[in-house]
Design an enzyme around this catalytic site. Structure first.
Site, mmCIF file in Angstrom:
data_model
loop_
_atom_site.group_PDB
_atom_site.id
_atom_site.type_symbol
_atom_site.label_atom_id
_atom_site.label_comp_id
_atom_site.label_asym_id
_atom_site.label_seq_id
_atom_site.Cartn_x
_atom_site.Cartn_y
_atom_site.Cartn_z
ATOM 1 N N HIS A 36 0.818 -1.228 0.000
ATOM 2 C CA HIS A 36 0.000 0.000 0.000
ATOM 3 C C HIS A 36 0.848 1.273 0.000
ATOM 4 O O HIS A 36 0.342 2.338 -0.285
ATOM 5 C CB HIS A 36 -0.932 -0.006 1.218
ATOM 6 C CG HIS A 36 -1.988 -1.062 1.127
ATOM 7 N ND1 HIS A 36 -3.286 -0.791 0.777
ATOM 8 C CD2 HIS A 36 -1.927 -2.410 1.291
ATOM 9 C CE1 HIS A 36 -3.984 -1.916 0.755
ATOM 10 N NE2 HIS A 36 -3.184 -2.910 1.072
ATOM 11 N N ASP B 56 3.083 9.499 -0.894
ATOM 12 C CA ASP B 56 1.936 8.682 -0.486
ATOM 13 C C ASP B 56 1.741 7.572 -1.518
ATOM 14 O O ASP B 56 1.789 7.845 -2.722
ATOM 15 C CB ASP B 56 0.673 9.574 -0.445
ATOM 16 C CG ASP B 56 -0.293 9.179 0.662
ATOM 17 O OD1 ASP B 56 -0.292 7.996 1.041
ATOM 18 O OD2 ASP B 56 -1.051 10.052 1.116
HETATM 19 P P1 ADQ Z 1 -3.302 5.929 4.760
HETATM 20 O O1 ADQ Z 1 -1.905 6.434 4.931
HETATM 21 O O2 ADQ Z 1 -4.070 5.678 6.000
HETATM 22 O O3 ADQ Z 1 -3.347 4.623 3.878
HETATM 23 P P2 ADQ Z 1 -5.291 7.241 2.882
HETATM 24 O O4 ADQ Z 1 -5.195 6.504 1.607
HETATM 25 O O5 ADQ Z 1 -5.507 8.704 2.672
HETATM 26 O O6 ADQ Z 1 -4.024 7.091 3.836
HETATM 27 O O7 ADQ Z 1 -6.508 6.668 3.676
HETATM 28 C C1 ADQ Z 1 -6.952 7.233 4.868
HETATM 29 C C2 ADQ Z 1 -8.365 6.738 5.149
HETATM 30 O O8 ADQ Z 1 -8.665 7.002 6.502
HETATM 31 C C3 ADQ Z 1 -9.398 7.443 4.293
HETATM 32 O O9 ADQ Z 1 -10.381 6.531 3.906
HETATM 33 C C4 ADQ Z 1 -9.954 8.494 5.237
HETATM 34 O O10 ADQ Z 1 -11.296 8.832 5.010
HETATM 35 C C5 ADQ Z 1 -9.825 7.818 6.581
HETATM 36 N N1 ADQ Z 1 -9.628 8.863 7.597
HETATM 37 C C6 ADQ Z 1 -8.568 9.675 7.728
HETATM 38 N N2 ADQ Z 1 -8.785 10.546 8.732
HETATM 39 C C7 ADQ Z 1 -10.004 10.281 9.231
HETATM 40 C C8 ADQ Z 1 -10.817 10.835 10.271
HETATM 41 N N3 ADQ Z 1 -10.400 11.863 10.993
HETATM 42 N N4 ADQ Z 1 -12.007 10.291 10.492
HETATM 43 C C9 ADQ Z 1 -12.426 9.251 9.762
HETATM 44 N N5 ADQ Z 1 -11.741 8.698 8.771
HETATM 45 C C10 ADQ Z 1 -10.538 9.197 8.503
HETATM 46 C C11 ADQ Z 1 -2.386 3.736 3.289
HETATM 47 C C12 ADQ Z 1 -1.381 4.387 2.321
HETATM 48 C C13 ADQ Z 1 -2.116 5.179 1.252
HETATM 49 C C14 ADQ Z 1 -3.092 4.264 0.515
HETATM 50 C C15 ADQ Z 1 -3.963 3.496 1.498
HETATM 51 C C16 ADQ Z 1 -4.791 2.435 0.794
HETATM 52 O O11 ADQ Z 1 -0.502 5.248 3.043
HETATM 53 O O12 ADQ Z 1 -1.202 5.737 0.316
HETATM 54 O O13 ADQ Z 1 -3.929 5.056 -0.313
HETATM 55 O O14 ADQ Z 1 -3.192 2.833 2.488
HETATM 56 O O15 ADQ Z 1 -3.975 1.607 0.029
#
Ligand code: ADQ
Length: 470
Positions: free
Chosen positions: A158, A366
């Site tokens: 990921h 990311d």
């Molecule tokens: P993350 O680094 O966690 O994921 P991201 O892809 O942006 O980053 O996903 C975050 C998720 O958490 C989103 O669905 C978001 O809505 C949720 N989230 C964040 N803050 C929140 C809050 N305050 N309340 C509720 N929900 C919240 C890792 C990798 C990424 C990759 C994903 C999936 O770092 O690059 O996109 O896995 O593969």
């Protein structure tokens, strides 16, 4: 249909669609994948036990069967807080300045991967497909092979994969990458990370990479490919149309009293570029004093990995920056940055996204970034907001109609905010239409199906890879 055995560090199935919490993107994506397939999701419960027993806790929650184990405090220190989050995470996000190399971390990582292998092995039946996730479990496939598992096994990473020049700073890098080659399929988020991986196996390991991207290793062909992850579009849009989302939208809109709103939603992590984002917003407020009282940045950032020192530092740094910028630009009735350290139910989040005129998604690095996709999906197509997106997020390769920025350049991001605020409705709509098509068509179902198909061995020329390998 073969069963799917999904293995990831943590197992987290939400209790209900509107449940609160700060789930990572991985949890969100895997839940939707598992609901479609029979199978099991195996991983660490998140709980500590004094002595590891390998006891499996089986549960069925919302149509998903989970099997979890507890880990010892030393495992959590060395494997999770250590090798995973103090060694691999910073290295894979190009932060060798934050990368810590400690022999105990490496040993703990191998020990816990072996514990995972011991515990999950009895659950695997001959026709199952095994799908391992992320940087915590890179050597798990090779440990399962040592136990005689012959099933098709795939790994999906990921995070980014770093350039070979950075990876070679990791002690025993060949051993780690060599262990990954026991999988049949290795998936990355984008062609960029895939390219770095293939470059490493060619240059550092002297292996042959065929034209179709398969790697020749030990008489086998390993499929290495990009499978960009998407959001659960259908679920997200349903949520965005719910009463909870509407209430969240109304509440937030009323609270900003006619000001333009920018939104950022990120786990509190140094890879997300929050410090640079705050500075850019501060620069914007300074550059356009007439607009300073007409805009507000809502940054939602639930803390994560609080046991790791670099995460404590980023938290302090952001509190200082928020105080500094708010101190310089607030007045009695107005604060420019609303900085909130908590998670929200997904439906409320959808309402917040929709209420925001600008989605400010500026990670320094990311793997993909699902927040950018959620922001697009939540917009009103008649009057959509503008997505400002870092060129260093994997999502930038798909979301080319966003305003792409270099998040390190405070000036560039400040100018992009101005451009987004000035953008005519017709341009906003045109850009949003293309962004939405990408988010809708390349969703989590598209991702899952592509990966599972490759895992089945339907990847090349219609031949079964299982036959090719046999
Ligand atoms: P993350 O680094 O966690 O994921 P991201 O892809 O942006 O980053 O996903 C975050 C998720 O958490 C989103 O669905 C978001 O809505 C949720 N989230 C964040 N803050 C929140 C809050 N305050 N309340 C509720 N929900 C919240 C890792 C990798 C990424 C990759 C994903 C999936 O770092 O690059 O996109 O896995 O593969």
């Amino acid at each position: 249909m073969s069963r799917l055995i999904v293995i990831s560090n943590r197992v987290s199935v939400p209790k209900a669609a509107g449940a609160a919490g700060a789930q990572g993107g991985l949890a969100v994506a895997l839940n939707s994948a598992l609901r479609e397939h029979r199978g099991i999701w195996f991983g660490w419960s998140g709980q500590e036990t004094e002595e590891f027993t390998g006891h499996l806790n089986m549960q069925r929650i919302n149509d998903v069967t989970t099997a979890t184990i507890d880990l010892e405090p030393q495992d959590i220190d060395e494997y999770y807080n250590g090798y995973a989050n103090r060694t691999l995470w910073p290295l894979f996000h190009y932060r060798i300045d934050l990368t810590e190399y400690d022999r105990n971390f490496g040993e703990g990582y191998e020990r816990v991967n072996a514990r995972f292998a011991d515990s999950v092995h009895p659950l695997i039946e001959p026709d199952d497909l095994v799908w391992v996730h992320d940087y915590h479990l890179l050597p798990l496939g090779s440990m399962l092979r040592q136990k005689g598992v012959k099933n098709r096994m795939g790994l999906f990473l990921h995070t980014p994969w770093p350039p070979a020049r950075l990876l070679v700073s990791l002690p025993f890098h060949e051993r780690l990458v060599g262990s990954m080659l026991e999988y049949d399929v290795i998936g990355f988020q984008t062609r960029e990370w895939l390219g770095s991986f293939l470059h490493y196996v060619e240059k550092e390991m002297g292996l042959t990479v065929n034209e179709d991207g398969t790697i020749e290793y030990d008489g086998r062909q390993i499929v290495a490919r990009a499978f960009p992850i998407g959001i659960d579009y259908k679920e997200f849009v349903e949520g965005a149309e719910s009463d909870e989302a509407q209430e969240a939208y109304d509440h937030l809109k009323a609270s900003v009293r006619g000001r333009k709103m920018l939104i950022g939603v990120d786990r509190l992590d140094y890879s997300k570029g929050l410090g640079e984002r705050f500075e850019s917003f501060g620069r914007f407020l300074g550059d356009y004093p007439d607009l300073a009282s007409k805009v507000v940045l809502l940054q939602i950032a639930p803390p994560s990995r609080g046991d790791v020192a670099s995460y404590q530092q980023i938290r302090e740094d952001l509190e200082r920056k928020t105080g500094h910028i708010n101190g310089a630009h607030a007045d009695v009735a107005f604060v420019p940055i609303r900085y909130v350290n908590r998670g929200y139910p997904r439906r409320q989040l959808a309402g917040f996204y929709r209420a925001a005129d600008i989605g400010l998604v500026t990670p320094l690095r990311d793997g993909m970034n699902l927040v950018a996709k959620e922001y697009v999906a939540a917009q009103n197509p008649e009057a959509p907001g503008v997505l400002i997106l870092s060129q260093f997020a994997g999502a930038a390769l798909q979301l080319t109609d966003a305003l792409l920025v270099n998040p390190h350049s405070i000036d560039e991001v400040s100018e992009a905010i101005k451009r987004a605020l000035d953008m005519p409705l017709s341009e906003r709509r045109q850009r949003h239409e293309k962004l939405l098509a990408s988010v809708r068509d390349e969703d989590v179902v598209f991702w899952r199906d592509a990966f599972v198909k490759a895992l089945f061995g339907e990847a090349t020329n219609g031949n079964s890879l299982r036959e090719e390998v046999a």
